[in-house]
Design a protein around this motif. Structure first.
Motif: not given
Length: 58
Positions: A19-20, A25-33
């Protein structure tokens, strides 16, 4: 030079696997802005500046 990815076709009924919200959430956890990974809502449009062919490959 920074790059931006646009995640499209999210939550399509026939081939969805994430899902979006999950992707964000995954991107945030990996530091992807959020400026690096755009996740448009249904019907949302982005207008991108036209670049020259030379810029596209540099």
């Amino acid at each position: 030079m920074s790059r931006t990815i646009i995640a499209t076709h999210m939550e399509a009924l026939d081939h969805t696997t994430i899902s979006r919200d999950c992707l964000r959430q995954y991107a945030d956890a990996k530091g992807i802005r959020s400026e690096q990974l755009l996740i448009p809502s249904d019907g949302e449009m982005y207008y991108l500046p036209k670049i020259s062919e030379r810029e596209a490959y540099c």
